[in-house]
Design an enzyme around this catalytic site. Structure first.
Site, PDB file in Angstrom:
ATOM      1  N   GLU A  76      -8.882 -13.531  -1.381  1.00 51.80           N
ATOM      2  CA  GLU A  76      -8.147 -13.918  -0.210  1.00 51.80           C
ATOM      3  C   GLU A  76      -8.762 -14.835   0.643  1.00 51.80           C
ATOM      4  O   GLU A  76     -10.135 -15.096   0.700  1.00 51.80           O
ATOM      5  CB  GLU A  76      -8.049 -12.714   0.613  1.00 51.80           C
ATOM      6  CG  GLU A  76      -7.516 -12.939   1.912  1.00 51.80           C
ATOM      7  CD  GLU A  76      -6.990 -11.605   2.592  1.00 51.80           C
ATOM      8  OE1 GLU A  76      -6.693 -10.789   1.942  1.00 51.80           O
ATOM      9  OE2 GLU A  76      -7.231 -11.822   3.797  1.00 51.80           O
TER      10      GLU A  76
ATOM     11  N   ASP B 112      -4.813 -13.770  -2.606  1.00 55.91           N
ATOM     12  CA  ASP B 112      -4.154 -13.323  -1.420  1.00 55.91           C
ATOM     13  C   ASP B 112      -3.937 -14.649  -0.476  1.00 55.91           C
ATOM     14  O   ASP B 112      -5.222 -15.131  -0.103  1.00 55.91           O
ATOM     15  CB  ASP B 112      -5.022 -12.143  -0.389  1.00 55.91           C
ATOM     16  CG  ASP B 112      -4.305 -10.838  -0.964  1.00 55.91           C
ATOM     17  OD1 ASP B 112      -3.363 -10.725  -2.077  1.00 55.91           O
ATOM     18  OD2 ASP B 112      -4.796  -9.974  -0.392  1.00 55.91           O
TER      19      ASP B 112
ATOM     20  N   ASP C   1      -0.756 -12.434   2.001  1.00 54.51           N
ATOM     21  CA  ASP C   1      -1.400 -11.457   2.898  1.00 54.51           C
ATOM     22  C   ASP C   1      -1.705 -12.055   4.124  1.00 54.51           C
ATOM     23  O   ASP C   1      -2.553 -12.298   4.562  1.00 54.51           O
ATOM     24  CB  ASP C   1      -2.639 -10.956   2.205  1.00 54.51           C
ATOM     25  CG  ASP C   1      -3.435  -9.665   2.913  1.00 54.51           C
ATOM     26  OD1 ASP C   1      -2.761  -9.312   3.982  1.00 54.51           O
ATOM     27  OD2 ASP C   1      -4.266  -9.197   2.320  1.00 54.51           O
TER      28      ASP C   1
ATOM     29  N   ASP D  69       2.198   2.025   3.232  1.00 56.90           N
ATOM     30  CA  ASP D  69       3.310   1.280   3.980  1.00 56.90           C
ATOM     31  C   ASP D  69       4.661   1.516   3.867  1.00 56.90           C
ATOM     32  O   ASP D  69       5.865   1.052   4.641  1.00 56.90           O
ATOM     33  CB  ASP D  69       3.252  -0.201   3.222  1.00 56.90           C
ATOM     34  CG  ASP D  69       2.000  -1.189   3.392  1.00 56.90           C
ATOM     35  OD1 ASP D  69       0.874  -0.540   4.191  1.00 56.90           O
ATOM     36  OD2 ASP D  69       1.604  -1.912   2.375  1.00 56.90           O
TER      37      ASP D  69
ATOM     38  N   HIS E 278     -10.894 -14.145   3.550  1.00 58.94           N
ATOM     39  CA  HIS E 278     -12.212 -13.326   3.225  1.00 58.94           C
ATOM     40  C   HIS E 278     -13.418 -14.199   2.979  1.00 58.94           C
ATOM     41  O   HIS E 278     -14.111 -13.967   2.958  1.00 58.94           O
ATOM     42  CB  HIS E 278     -12.091 -12.364   2.278  1.00 58.94           C
ATOM     43  CG  HIS E 278     -10.768 -11.077   2.626  1.00 58.94           C
ATOM     44  ND1 HIS E 278     -10.652 -10.179   1.757  1.00 58.94           N
ATOM     45  CD2 HIS E 278     -10.281 -11.165   3.851  1.00 58.94           C
ATOM     46  CE1 HIS E 278      -9.421  -9.403   2.431  1.00 58.94           C
ATOM     47  NE2 HIS E 278      -9.362 -10.074   3.790  1.00 58.94           N
TER      48      HIS E 278
ATOM     49  N   HIS F 200       1.011  -1.307  -0.139  1.00 56.18           N
ATOM     50  CA  HIS F 200       0.058   0.066   0.171  1.00 56.18           C
ATOM     51  C   HIS F 200       0.896   1.016  -0.010  1.00 56.18           C
ATOM     52  O   HIS F 200       2.104   1.147   0.556  1.00 56.18           O
ATOM     53  CB  HIS F 200      -0.756  -0.009   1.359  1.00 56.18           C
ATOM     54  CG  HIS F 200      -1.697  -1.122   1.580  1.00 56.18           C
ATOM     55  ND1 HIS F 200      -1.296  -2.239   2.318  1.00 56.18           N
ATOM     56  CD2 HIS F 200      -3.035  -1.262   1.409  1.00 56.18           C
ATOM     57  CE1 HIS F 200      -2.236  -3.053   2.368  1.00 56.18           C
ATOM     58  NE2 HIS F 200      -3.368  -2.381   1.915  1.00 56.18           N
TER      59      HIS F 200
HETATM   60  C1  XLS Z   1      -7.568  -6.618   4.196  1.00 50.10           C
HETATM   61  C2  XLS Z   1      -7.080  -6.853   2.865  1.00 50.10           C
HETATM   62  C3  XLS Z   1      -5.889  -6.093   2.558  1.00 50.10           C
HETATM   63  C4  XLS Z   1      -5.899  -5.861   0.979  1.00 50.10           C
HETATM   64  C5  XLS Z   1      -4.965  -4.805   0.376  1.00 50.10           C
HETATM   65  O1  XLS Z   1      -8.366  -7.172   4.918  1.00 50.10           O
HETATM   66  O2  XLS Z   1      -6.784  -8.172   2.773  1.00 50.10           O
HETATM   67  O3  XLS Z   1      -4.713  -6.285   3.243  1.00 50.10           O
HETATM   68  O4  XLS Z   1      -5.370  -7.083   0.530  1.00 50.10           O
HETATM   69  O5  XLS Z   1      -5.385  -3.451   0.784  1.00 50.10           O
HETATM   70 NI    NI Z   2      -5.705  -8.904   1.293  1.00 49.32          NI
HETATM   71 NI    NI Z   3      -7.638  -9.431   4.440  1.00 43.90          NI
END
Ligand code: XLS
Ligand code: NI
Ligand code: NI
Length: 437
Positions: A266, A294, A337, A102, A269, A99
């Site tokens: 991800e 991710d 991630d 970061d 998620h 990001h």
């Molecule tokens: C947060 C997200 C974030 C994204 C990038 O839960 O996973 O880390 O991957 O903004």
């Molecule tokens: Ni992510």
């Molecule tokens: Ni996440």
């Protein structure tokens, strides 16, 4: 300057190795499914978890012992860049992701913030000239700063929309400059907590307007990386707009944006959304929208995004099965991630955790490739749906049937015979393939 003095380049030593600082399964040069493991897996290191995060949680301060902790502000940002390339090289990770916030601290104005960014970006650019490591994706952090309290593109405050636009504009310029393979949109605070104060229609329209502006600007500056949206169902807001793959896909189609985006999925998620990781990957794949991953895992006992390193071979195998069936990830990759637990605070843990994740996906890749070669699921599925390969089933799928012809068939067909779905037997076969690795 060396940051991880005690760690040498991580080598592949094979499954019998007892060396914690060696790969047991990830052999970058080994060919699996017609490509090297390095090409298939396209591992990426997440800057935020590995170099920026300090291990703080809502109950306590940071715990991470990092060789760069002695620095502050821009010196800290520079030390992190130096350390990051050392880690990428030593792990043999071909990609990284970050990001904007970061990599460089915010200044007191947007202009100052951009100047800080420019210094660090040009330093990263220099490192990239002498290294094979590439940028998998960059993104804008539009959730940490208090200005994003009501969201970014979906904020109730138009000044925040404008600020967010300026931030993504800079992000796209950065992507172009560093040759980023992708540009990610995770809708940090794009969502809502209560409808009592929310104009749902305006917020969704504005999100679409924002994304369209990003598409237009990328075209204008000639940035041709893949745009990715990363779905997540909750946290921080109760109702995140990009809840899951299907919701995000429907949003993109509703606003005519689907040809410009793919999904970055991800694992944690997916499970927060009440899906398996492979469900999300499959949903994206059958719609031609699987862009990147991710790579992490959640804790099934906890209801939030714990972002653990992926070590569950069952999950990595089923994920790699989807990725291989997709013909790979194209410009995407497997971005860790993932963060070491707060109690795994030594600098060496950064290597041990990535080795664990890389090996878990290498096993997943090899197992999935064998499952595909032997057509384990394909044969079982073809058999299960064989009623659509001839007769009335073929009439249905080829568009020759209607309600009248189907009623006639049903009236004449006195006995319906179903067959077992055999899911336990298939799981046992999957276990056989896993153990055989
Ligand atoms: C947060 C997200 C974030 C994204 C990038 O839960 O996973 O880390 O991957 O903004
Ligand atoms: Ni992510
Ligand atoms: Ni996440």
């Amino acid at each position: 300057m060396t940051y991880f003095e005690s760690v040498n380049k991580i080598q592949f030593e094979g499954a019998a190795s007892k060396n914690p600082f060696a790969f047991k399964h990830y052999n970058p040069e080994e060919v699996v499914g017609g490509k090297t493991m390095e090409e298939q897996l396209r591992f990426s290191i997440a800057y935020w978890h590995t170099f920026t995060a300090d291990g703080s949680d809502p109950f306590g301060a940071g715990t991470m012992q990092r060789p760069w902790n002695k620095y502050s502000e821009m010196d800290l940002a520079k030390a992190r860049v130096e350390a990051s390339f050392e880690l990428y090289e030593k792990l043999g990770a071909p990609f990284f992701a970050f990001h904007d916030r970061d990599i460089a601290p915010e200044g007191s104005t947007l202009k100052e913030t951009n100047e800080n960014l420019d210094v660090i970006i040009s330093m990263i650019q220099d490192y990239m000239k002498t290294s094979n490591v590439k940028l998998l994706w960059n993104t804008a952090n539009m959730f940490t700063n208090p200005r994003f309290v009501h969201g970014a593109a979906t904020s109730s405050n138009a000044d925040v929309f404008a600020y967010a636009a300026a931030q993504v504009k800079k992000g796209l310029e950065t992507a172009k400059l560093l040759g980023s393979e992708n540009y990610v949109f995770w809708g940090g605070r794009e969502g809502y907590d209560t409808l009592l104060n929310t104009d749902l229609k305006l917020e969704l329209d504005n999100l679409a307007r924002f994304l369209q502006m990003a598409v237009d600007y990328a075209k204008e500056i000639g940035y041709d990386g893949q745009f990715l949206i990363e779905p997540k169902p909750k946290e921080p807001t109760t109702h995140q707009y990009d809840t899951d793959a299907a919701t995000t896909l429907s949003f993109l189609r509703q606003y005519g944006l689907d040809s410009h985006f793919k999904l970055n999925l991800e694992a944690n998620h997916a499970t927060l959304a009440g899906h398996t990781f492979e469900h999300e990957l499959r949903t994206a794949r059958i719609n031609g929208m699987l862009g990147s991953v991710d790579a992490n895992q959640g804790d099934p006992l906890l209801g939030w995004d714990t972002d653990e390193f992926p070590t569950d071979l069952y999950s990595t195998t089923l994920a790699m099965y989807e990725i291989l069936q997709n013909g790979g990830l194209g410009r995407g990759g497997l971005n860790f991630d993932a963060k070491v637990r707060r109690a795994s605070f030594e600098a060496d843990d950064l290597f041990l955790s990535h080795i664990a994740g890389m090996d878990a996906f290498a096993v997943g890749l090899k197992t999935a490739q064998r499952l595909i070669e032997d057509k384990v699921f394909e044969n079982a599925i073809a058999d299960r749906y064989s009623s659509y390969a001839s007769g009335i089933g073929l009439d249905i799928v080829e568009g020759r049937a209607d309600f009248r012809s189907l009623e006639k068939y049903a009236l004449e067909n006195s006995k319906i015979q179903n067959r077992s779905g055999r899911q336990e037997a298939l799981k046992a076969v999957l276990n056989q393939y896993l153990i055989g690795n």
